[in-house]
Motif scaffolding. Structure first.
Motif, short mmCIF file in Angstrom:
data_model
loop_
_atom_site.label_atom_id
_atom_site.label_comp_id
_atom_site.label_asym_id
_atom_site.label_seq_id
_atom_site.Cartn_x
_atom_site.Cartn_y
_atom_site.Cartn_z
N SER A 109 43.17 -5.92 36.22
CA SER A 109 43.71 -6.78 35.51
C SER A 109 43.44 -7.03 34.02
CB SER A 109 43.60 -8.21 36.09
OG SER A 109 42.17 -8.65 36.08
N GLY A 110 42.17 -6.18 33.85
CA GLY A 110 41.63 -6.23 32.37
C GLY A 110 42.18 -5.20 31.51
N THR A 111 41.25 -4.47 30.83
CA THR A 111 41.55 -3.15 30.04
C THR A 111 40.85 -2.01 31.17
OG1 THR A 111 39.23 -3.71 29.11
CG2 THR A 111 41.31 -4.32 28.07
N GLU A 112 40.03 -2.15 31.94
CA GLU A 112 39.81 -1.06 32.70
C GLU A 112 40.56 -0.24 33.68
OE1 GLU A 112 35.79 0.18 35.42
OE2 GLU A 112 36.19 -1.95 35.17
N ASN A 113 40.51 0.73 33.78
CA ASN A 113 41.32 1.63 35.00
C ASN A 113 40.39 2.40 35.55
OD1 ASN A 113 42.91 3.83 36.34
ND2 ASN A 113 44.66 2.76 35.13
N ILE A 114 40.32 2.28 37.16
CA ILE A 114 39.43 2.75 37.97
C ILE A 114 39.78 4.08 38.68
CG2 ILE A 114 38.06 0.68 38.25
CD1 ILE A 114 40.76 1.51 40.82
N ALA A 115 40.93 4.66 38.34
CA ALA A 115 41.36 5.83 38.86
C ALA A 115 40.61 7.00 38.88
CB ALA A 115 42.93 6.26 38.30
N TYR A 116 40.36 7.51 40.24
CA TYR A 116 39.48 8.70 40.26
C TYR A 116 40.13 9.69 41.08
CZ TYR A 116 34.91 6.59 39.39
OH TYR A 116 33.87 5.74 38.54
N LEU A 117 39.96 10.92 40.61
CA LEU A 117 40.47 12.26 41.08
C LEU A 117 39.23 13.28 41.48
CD1 LEU A 117 42.94 13.81 42.00
CD2 LEU A 117 42.99 14.79 39.71
N PHE A 118 39.05 13.61 42.47
CA PHE A 118 38.10 14.54 43.06
C PHE A 118 36.60 13.98 42.57
CE2 PHE A 118 41.54 17.54 42.31
CZ PHE A 118 42.16 17.53 43.61
N ASP A 119 36.39 12.66 42.92
CA ASP A 119 35.16 12.01 42.45
C ASP A 119 34.86 12.12 40.83
OD1 ASP A 119 34.42 11.60 44.98
OD2 ASP A 119 33.68 13.59 45.17
N SER A 120 35.77 12.42 40.21
CA SER A 120 35.76 12.37 38.66
C SER A 120 36.67 10.97 38.16
CB SER A 120 36.23 13.55 37.86
OG SER A 120 35.40 14.58 38.37
N LYS A 121 36.24 10.21 37.15
CA LYS A 121 37.07 9.23 36.76
C LYS A 121 38.08 9.66 35.77
CE LYS A 121 36.81 4.42 34.82
NZ LYS A 121 35.83 3.30 34.35
N LEU A 122 39.16 9.18 35.82
CA LEU A 122 40.16 9.80 35.03
C LEU A 122 40.21 8.97 33.62
CD1 LEU A 122 43.20 10.06 37.82
CD2 LEU A 122 41.92 11.90 36.40
N ALA A 123 40.02 9.40 32.45
CA ALA A 123 39.68 8.71 31.10
C ALA A 123 41.25 8.30 30.79
CB ALA A 123 38.94 9.73 30.35
N GLY A 124 41.34 7.08 29.87
CA GLY A 124 42.35 7.11 29.23
C GLY A 124 43.63 6.22 29.83
N LEU A 125 43.60 6.01 30.95
CA LEU A 125 44.67 5.26 31.75
C LEU A 125 44.32 3.74 31.35
CD1 LEU A 125 44.86 7.50 34.95
CD2 LEU A 125 46.30 7.67 32.90
N PRO A 126 45.48 2.89 31.33
CA PRO A 126 45.12 1.86 30.87
C PRO A 126 44.88 0.50 32.03
CG PRO A 126 47.66 2.11 30.71
CD PRO A 126 46.92 3.30 31.05
N GLY A 127 44.61 -0.57 31.81
CA GLY A 127 44.49 -1.58 32.48
C GLY A 127 45.65 -2.54 32.07
N VAL A 128 45.76 -3.80 32.66
CA VAL A 128 47.13 -4.52 32.38
C VAL A 128 46.95 -5.12 31.08
CG1 VAL A 128 48.08 -6.71 33.13
CG2 VAL A 128 47.62 -5.13 34.70
N LYS A 129 45.85 -5.74 30.61
CA LYS A 129 45.67 -6.21 29.08
C LYS A 129 46.08 -5.03 28.14
CE LYS A 129 42.54 -9.28 28.16
NZ LYS A 129 41.25 -10.07 28.13
N THR A 130 45.61 -4.07 28.53
CA THR A 130 46.12 -2.82 27.56
C THR A 130 47.41 -2.60 27.55
OG1 THR A 130 43.58 -1.77 27.98
CG2 THR A 130 45.44 -0.29 26.64
N GLN A 131 48.05 -2.72 28.92
CA GLN A 131 49.63 -2.38 29.16
C GLN A 131 50.47 -3.43 28.18
OE1 GLN A 131 50.48 -2.27 33.27
NE2 GLN A 131 48.58 -1.10 33.60
N VAL A 132 50.00 -4.62 28.19
CA VAL A 132 50.65 -5.66 27.64
C VAL A 132 50.50 -5.33 25.94
CG1 VAL A 132 50.59 -8.08 26.89
CG2 VAL A 132 50.20 -7.53 29.63
#
Length: 341
Positions: A109-132
């Protein structure tokens, strides 16, 4: 000499006929939106995360970048409303008159995005506040405002409480309130805000049901209270609560009424050595351990559309207002002249 009694009756009859047979009482009809703008996480993502990661997330057998086996609820809802929002990754960052779906898998719901792929966090994806902000900032830069006749959809919080492990319900609801307030300040007026289903009933949440159930209950209570406050404080706006929690509760309690046979297990399961895929996904509520099947998404969309039909009403067209004014004038003259007689 003018007969005002006769004139009053004539106005009441003739204008009444115009009001009801030509213009209609449009206030009783559901509002029609010019576009739809959507903010959220993987439940609403039309393929933004997939395109941002070069087709890596989510991997097959997820369907065309959606976190399901077919269209998600925002796809179905847009079709119901006869609207066609553009996925954010197809816009070059520019708001569209058709509306934009800004949702990304992994968004909190904030600026963070917690998406992971193969145990590596995906950088640069937005949270909801960033989307707004992705909608607001280009408008501010261009000296423009948001479309007041668009529908602004916001559904988030699930990632905060599951993968991010947060119990800060006040913080999550404050993030959603921030999004509504800032969209309102740029010109948005029509909002559909989803609460959360009982996450303890998902395959992911079943391993820790007590805490998740309490957290979701607290979240939904606070969200309902905040929406009530915002409806009172944000002039000339409509903020409708979409009760997703009640939808899921009904589906889980009465699956046969929705054509489902399995509302507890996941259809698709991937392990390091094998992949299990059920043979009848349209009978399952859950595609994986958190996300619904496309059949489940259709049920969500149907309930969302019903909420919109109930909560958003169009204002009368000018011709209708004129007709009703004339109708009142006719009855006023009729009443006045009865007294004179």
């Amino acid at each position: 000499m003018i007969n005002f009694y006769t004139t009053g009756r004539f106005l009441a009859a003739s204008v009444g006929t115009i009001a009801f047979t030509i213009t209609g009482i449009n206030a009783a009809q559901a509002a029609k939106f010019t576009s739809i703008n959507i903010f959220g996480d993987s439940l609403s993502d039309p393929g933004n995360a997939f395109k941002a990661t070069g087709g890596l997330f989510p991997p097959a057998p997820y369907d065309q970048g959606r976190f399901s086996n077919g269209p998600v609820w925002t796809d179905y809802l847009a079709d119901d409303l006869k609207l066609n929002p553009i996925p954010y990754m197809n816009t070059n960052g520019i708001p569209s008159a058709k509306g934009v779906n800004y949702a990304f898998g992994g968004a909190t719901s904030g600026t963070e995005n917690i998406a992971y792929l193969f145990d590596s966090k995906l950088a640069g994806l937005p949270g909801v506040k960033t989307q707004v902000d992705a909608l607001i900032q280009p408008l501010l830069k261009a000296g423009q405002t948001a479309d007041p006749n668009s529908l602004y959809v916001l559904w988030a919080g699930g990632n905060d409480y599951t993968y991010a492990g947060s119990k800060d319900t006040a913080g999550v609801v404050n993030n959603l309130s921030w999004a509504i307030n800032n969209l309102y300040n740029i010109g948005a007026r029509n909002f559909l805000i989803g609460n959360l289903p009982d996450l303890s009933k998902t395959p992911l949440g079943s391993s820790n049901p007590g805490n998740l159930q309490e957290t979701v209950q607290a979240h939904n209570t606070l969200l309902n209270q905040e929406i009530t406050k915002l409806n009172q404080s944000l002039f000339n706006s409509k903020i409708a609560l979409f009760d997703v929690n009640n939808v899921f509760k009904d589906v889980i309690n009465k699956p046969d009424q929705y054509g489902l046979t399995n509302v507890t297990e996941q259809c698709f399961l991937a392990t390091p050595v094998s992949i299990f895929l059920c043979s009848n996904p349209d009978e399952y509520l859950f595609w994986d351990n958190l996300h619904p099947t496309t059949k489940g998404h259709k049920l969500i969309a149907d309930a969302a559309y019903a909420t919109i039909q109930k909560e958003f009403k169009s204002t009368p067209e000018p011709s209708t207002i004129f007709a009703l004014a004339g109708l009142g004038l006719g009855f006023l003259l009729l009443k006045k002249n009865k007294k004179i007689a």
